[in-house]
Design a protein around this motif. Structure first.
Motif, PDB file in Angstrom:
ATOM      1  N   PRO A  53       0.816  -1.225   0.000  1.00 13.38           N
ATOM      2  CA  PRO A  53       0.000   0.000   0.000  1.00 13.38           C
ATOM      3  C   PRO A  53       0.843   1.266   0.000  1.00 13.38           C
ATOM      4  N   TYR A  54       1.961   1.234   0.716  1.00 15.51           N
ATOM      5  CA  TYR A  54       2.826   2.411   0.791  1.00 15.51           C
ATOM      6  C   TYR A  54       3.395   2.741  -0.584  1.00 15.51           C
ATOM      7  N   TYR A  55       3.949   1.737  -1.264  1.00 18.32           N
ATOM      8  CA  TYR A  55       4.556   1.996  -2.569  1.00 18.32           C
ATOM      9  C   TYR A  55       3.506   2.195  -3.657  1.00 18.32           C
ATOM     10  N   ARG A  56       2.333   1.656  -3.452  1.00 21.20           N
ATOM     11  CA  ARG A  56       1.265   1.887  -4.430  1.00 21.20           C
ATOM     12  C   ARG A  56       1.001   3.389  -4.553  1.00 21.20           C
ATOM     13  N   GLU A  57       1.037   4.074  -3.411  1.00 19.41           N
ATOM     14  CA  GLU A  57       0.827   5.520  -3.421  1.00 19.41           C
ATOM     15  C   GLU A  57       2.068   6.259  -3.904  1.00 19.41           C
ATOM     16  N   ARG A  58       3.242   5.871  -3.397  1.00 16.76           N
ATOM     17  CA  ARG A  58       4.466   6.612  -3.719  1.00 16.76           C
ATOM     18  C   ARG A  58       4.878   6.469  -5.173  1.00 16.76           C
ATOM     19  N   LEU A  59       4.551   5.335  -5.775  1.00 19.78           N
ATOM     20  CA  LEU A  59       4.988   5.091  -7.147  1.00 19.78           C
ATOM     21  C   LEU A  59       3.929   5.449  -8.178  1.00 19.78           C
ATOM     22  N   ALA A  60       2.770   5.895  -7.720  1.00 21.84           N
ATOM     23  CA  ALA A  60       1.710   6.293  -8.660  1.00 21.84           C
ATOM     24  C   ALA A  60       2.203   7.451  -9.523  1.00 21.84           C
ATOM     25  N   GLY A  61       2.086   7.299 -10.822  1.00 24.59           N
ATOM     26  CA  GLY A  61       2.536   8.326 -11.756  1.00 24.59           C
ATOM     27  C   GLY A  61       4.012   8.252 -12.081  1.00 24.59           C
ATOM     28  N   ARG A  72      14.196   8.164 -11.183  1.00 24.64           N
ATOM     29  CA  ARG A  72      12.906   8.818 -10.961  1.00 24.64           C
ATOM     30  C   ARG A  72      12.203   8.314  -9.704  1.00 24.64           C
ATOM     31  N   LEU A  73      12.665   7.210  -9.159  1.00 27.53           N
ATOM     32  CA  LEU A  73      11.998   6.620  -8.003  1.00 27.53           C
ATOM     33  C   LEU A  73      12.329   7.427  -6.751  1.00 27.53           C
ATOM     34  N   PRO A  74      11.381   7.580  -5.838  1.00 25.99           N
ATOM     35  CA  PRO A  74      11.649   8.352  -4.617  1.00 25.99           C
ATOM     36  C   PRO A  74      12.617   7.617  -3.695  1.00 25.99           C
ATOM     37  N   THR A  75      13.394   8.385  -2.958  1.00 20.46           N
ATOM     38  CA  THR A  75      14.296   7.804  -1.965  1.00 20.46           C
ATOM     39  C   THR A  75      13.551   7.673  -0.634  1.00 20.46           C
ATOM     40  N   VAL A 314      20.461   2.287  -1.742  1.00 16.94           N
ATOM     41  CA  VAL A 314      20.478   0.862  -2.060  1.00 16.94           C
ATOM     42  C   VAL A 314      19.081   0.381  -2.412  1.00 16.94           C
ATOM     43  N   THR A 315      19.032  -0.519  -3.389  1.00 13.26           N
ATOM     44  CA  THR A 315      17.783  -1.126  -3.839  1.00 13.26           C
ATOM     45  C   THR A 315      17.978  -2.627  -3.897  1.00 13.26           C
ATOM     46  N   SER A 316      17.282  -3.353  -3.039  1.00 10.50           N
ATOM     47  CA  SER A 316      17.396  -4.807  -3.029  1.00 10.50           C
ATOM     48  C   SER A 316      16.715  -5.393  -4.262  1.00 10.50           C
ATOM     49  N   LEU A 317      17.418  -6.279  -4.946  1.00 12.47           N
ATOM     50  CA  LEU A 317      16.863  -6.920  -6.132  1.00 12.47           C
ATOM     51  C   LEU A 317      16.214  -8.258  -5.817  1.00 12.47           C
ATOM     52  N   HIS A 318      16.154  -8.609  -4.497  1.00 15.76           N
ATOM     53  CA  HIS A 318      15.663  -9.945  -4.141  1.00 15.76           C
ATOM     54  C   HIS A 318      14.693  -9.953  -2.965  1.00 15.76           C
ATOM     55  N   ASN A 319      14.527  -8.859  -2.264  1.00 15.37           N
ATOM     56  CA  ASN A 319      13.603  -8.848  -1.127  1.00 15.37           C
ATOM     57  C   ASN A 319      12.239  -8.363  -1.603  1.00 15.37           C
ATOM     58  N   LEU A 320      11.292  -9.292  -1.740  1.00 11.93           N
ATOM     59  CA  LEU A 320       9.962  -8.951  -2.221  1.00 11.93           C
ATOM     60  C   LEU A 320       8.970  -8.707  -1.097  1.00 11.93           C
ATOM     61  N   VAL A 321       9.260  -9.198   0.113  1.00  8.58           N
ATOM     62  CA  VAL A 321       8.317  -9.020   1.211  1.00  8.58           C
ATOM     63  C   VAL A 321       8.468  -7.652   1.865  1.00  8.58           C
ATOM     64  N   GLN A 322       9.678  -7.126   1.893  1.00 12.00           N
ATOM     65  CA  GLN A 322       9.925  -5.781   2.424  1.00 12.00           C
ATOM     66  C   GLN A 322      10.716  -5.012   1.367  1.00 12.00           C
ATOM     67  N   PRO A 323      10.045  -4.453   0.385  1.00 13.19           N
ATOM     68  CA  PRO A 323      10.757  -3.790  -0.711  1.00 13.19           C
ATOM     69  C   PRO A 323      11.678  -2.679  -0.201  1.00 13.19           C
ATOM     70  N   ILE A 324      12.914  -2.760  -0.588  1.00  4.67           N
ATOM     71  CA  ILE A 324      13.914  -1.751  -0.218  1.00  4.67           C
ATOM     72  C   ILE A 324      14.317  -1.054  -1.507  1.00  4.67           C
ATOM     73  N   ILE A 325      13.804   0.142  -1.706  1.00  5.47           N
ATOM     74  CA  ILE A 325      13.986   0.868  -2.966  1.00  5.47           C
ATOM     75  C   ILE A 325      14.598   2.230  -2.674  1.00  5.47           C
ATOM     76  N   ARG A 326      15.841   2.411  -3.075  1.00  6.86           N
ATOM     77  CA  ARG A 326      16.589   3.651  -2.895  1.00  6.86           C
ATOM     78  C   ARG A 326      16.607   4.079  -1.414  1.00  6.86           C
ATOM     79  N   LEU A 327      16.914   3.138  -0.569  1.00  7.23           N
ATOM     80  CA  LEU A 327      17.036   3.403   0.863  1.00  7.23           C
ATOM     81  C   LEU A 327      18.382   4.066   1.140  1.00  7.23           C
ATOM     82  N   GLU A 328      18.373   5.136   1.925  1.00 11.49           N
ATOM     83  CA  GLU A 328      19.599   5.881   2.206  1.00 11.49           C
ATOM     84  C   GLU A 328      20.404   5.206   3.315  1.00 11.49           C
TER      85      GLU A 328
END
Length: 465
Positions: A53-61, A72-75, A314-328
């Motif tokens: 739900p969190y990324y559904r909102e953050r990645l919209a658009g 383009r992805l948010p940190t 950092v962006t994990s390419l293998h963790n699907l349960v806790q997506p880590i996308i551009r984590l500082e």
């Protein structure tokens, strides 16, 4: 659910398969590796956009039918990830408060909901992090351990199991302890010891176990080197590694003198980014086929290879349960633009220079500030009278807390004041104020780590009046 032998054996087998598959990535041309990274990035981001739900909102658009553009992805910061944990994970049964309560009561290797590995980290900032891995994600972590083990040059030789001693943090929820427990099956036999145990106990256990490979924090590895040189510790090692703390050149020299092997430097984060030195010991190869990384400056702009960054994304390419996308991550690194002699094309750091939080800012002779990196205090470890040390910056200046060796003489304090004052003056610090205080022992974090440098944020205001 307690994790049984068969489950651990199956996870190790899965990690072995993953590592064999990923071994070809180590020498891929950069463009080919980039294609693989992009495929995995697309999979992770689109999965997050649908199931979190969190990324559904953050990645919209931002994420649509076209290619996913990383820039383009948010940190996201770790504190933000923890604040929104319940909505960020892709399994609605996972709740931060319930997980933290669950892990606090653990004293053995267990799975949450018979499915998830859970671990916490306080970090040097003291902010507790919570990380969850499903089975495939955990097997990817094991695969990274196996790659590091292979790069360190010590491999199991059947039918004898490889004996590994890990002197690490005491918490059962720390990644290093969970990995150690997870791989202590089949081809590995792992002795896990706590860095907080009395050194006499550690020496006794290690002498009895007779490890082939030793892994420890640099501060403890240096302490054990002293025991080896004194003849109380009697190890014949095929290899060793250090991690989690800064290791100075002087520490490295002490370990080499004591054990006869050059320690490998391991970089491993609970967030999923791992890396290790190769046989040439000229920087750490980061495992960018498991975790994407971006080296950026204070404003979040990409830093060219050869220049120092102030943090990693950092962006994990293998963790699907806790997506880590551009984590500082507040780790300062410099990427080496030159290829490595070993032939691996995985990017290589000239150094992982520690956390930007650990850098001291002292008043400069010509005005402004001098940035003093923790490695500059390696001059302290050159003195054989020093067993352990820590640098504290406060309003009075710089205090060097020292645990002295039994052979230390009365001139130790004076020598250290002169050495550190001289180093700071050479760096351009105005009238360095250095004091030395002896301690029976030094404080460690909840994870057992020794923070080499501790800075009081208020000192920058105090120095400038």
């Amino acid at each position: 659910m307690k994790i049984g032998y068969r489950r651990r054996l199956a996870d190790l087998a899965g990690g072995l398969r993953t590592q064999r598959e990923f071994a070809k990535h180590e020498r891929l041309p950069w463009d080919d590796l980039g294609l693989y990274q992009q495929r995995r990035l697309e999979s992770v981001v689109r999965h997050a956009a649908v199931h979190s739900p969190y990324y559904r909102e953050r990645l919209a658009g931002v994420v649509d039918g076209g290619p996913v553009e990383l820039s383009r992805l948010p940190t996201i910061e770790k504190s933000e990830m923890m604040e929104h944990f319940d909505r960020l994970v892709t399994d609605g049964r996972l709740r931060r408060d319930a997980l933290l309560e669950w892990v606090e009561g653990l004293n053995r290797d267990e799975l949450y909901l018979d499915r998830y590995r859970v671990m916490t980290t306080s970090g040097s900032s003291g902010r507790k992090g919570l990380f969850v891995f499903d089975r495939s994600g955990w097997q990817a972590i094991i695969a990274q351990f196996l790659r590091y083990s292979e790069m360190s040059g010590v491999r199991p030789r059947l039918p004898r199991r490889l004996r590994v001693a890990a002197v690490i943090g005491p918490s059962p929820m720390h990644m290093s302890r969970q990995v150690s427990t997870s791989i202590s099956v089949g081809i590995h036999r792992v002795l896990t010891l706590s860095v907080t145990q009395p050194v006499e106990q550690l020496v006794e256990h290690l002498n009895r176990f007779r490890p082939d490979f030793l892994a420890a924090y640099p501060s403890m590895a240096t302490r054990l080197a002293e025991e080896q040189l004194a003849g109380r510790l009697r190890l014949t090692l095929g290899g060793m590694s250090t991690s989690s703390e800064l290791r100075t050149a002087e520490m490295t020299g002490r370990m080499l003198e004591a054990f006869g092997v050059h320690p490998f430097d391991l970089y491993a984060t609970t967030e999923g980014l791992w890396g290790c030195e190769c046989e040439h010991h000229r920087g750490i190869h980061l495992f960018e086929d498991f975790t994407l990384l971006e080296n950026v400056d204070g404003a979040g702009r990409p830093v060219p290879a050869g220049e120092a960054g102030t943090r990693l994304l950092v962006t994990s390419l293998h963790n699907l349960v806790q997506p880590i996308i551009r984590l500082e991550l507040p780790d300062a690194v410099t990427i080496d633009p030159e290829p490595c002699q070993c032939g691996r094309t995985l990017i290589r750091t000239r150094a992982v220079e520690g956390r930007t939080d650990d850098v001291l800012y002292l008043p400069a002779r010509r005005g402004g500030e001098v940035m003093v990196h923790p490695l500059q205090f390696g001059v302290v470890t050159r003195d054989r009278g020093v067993r352990e040390f820590q640098v504290i910056q406060d309003r009075e200046g710089v205090r060097i807390l020292v645990v002295a060796s039994p052979a230390a003489d009365d001139g130790l304090d004076r020598r250290l004041r002169q050495a550190v004052s001289g180093k700071l003056a050479k760096l351009g610090v105005r009238e360095p104020r250095v004091s030395v205080e002896r301690r029976a022992e030094l404080a460690r974090s909840a994870g057992g780590k020794m923070q080499l440098v501790v800075a009081d944020p208020g000192t920058r205001t105090a120095f400038h009046g």
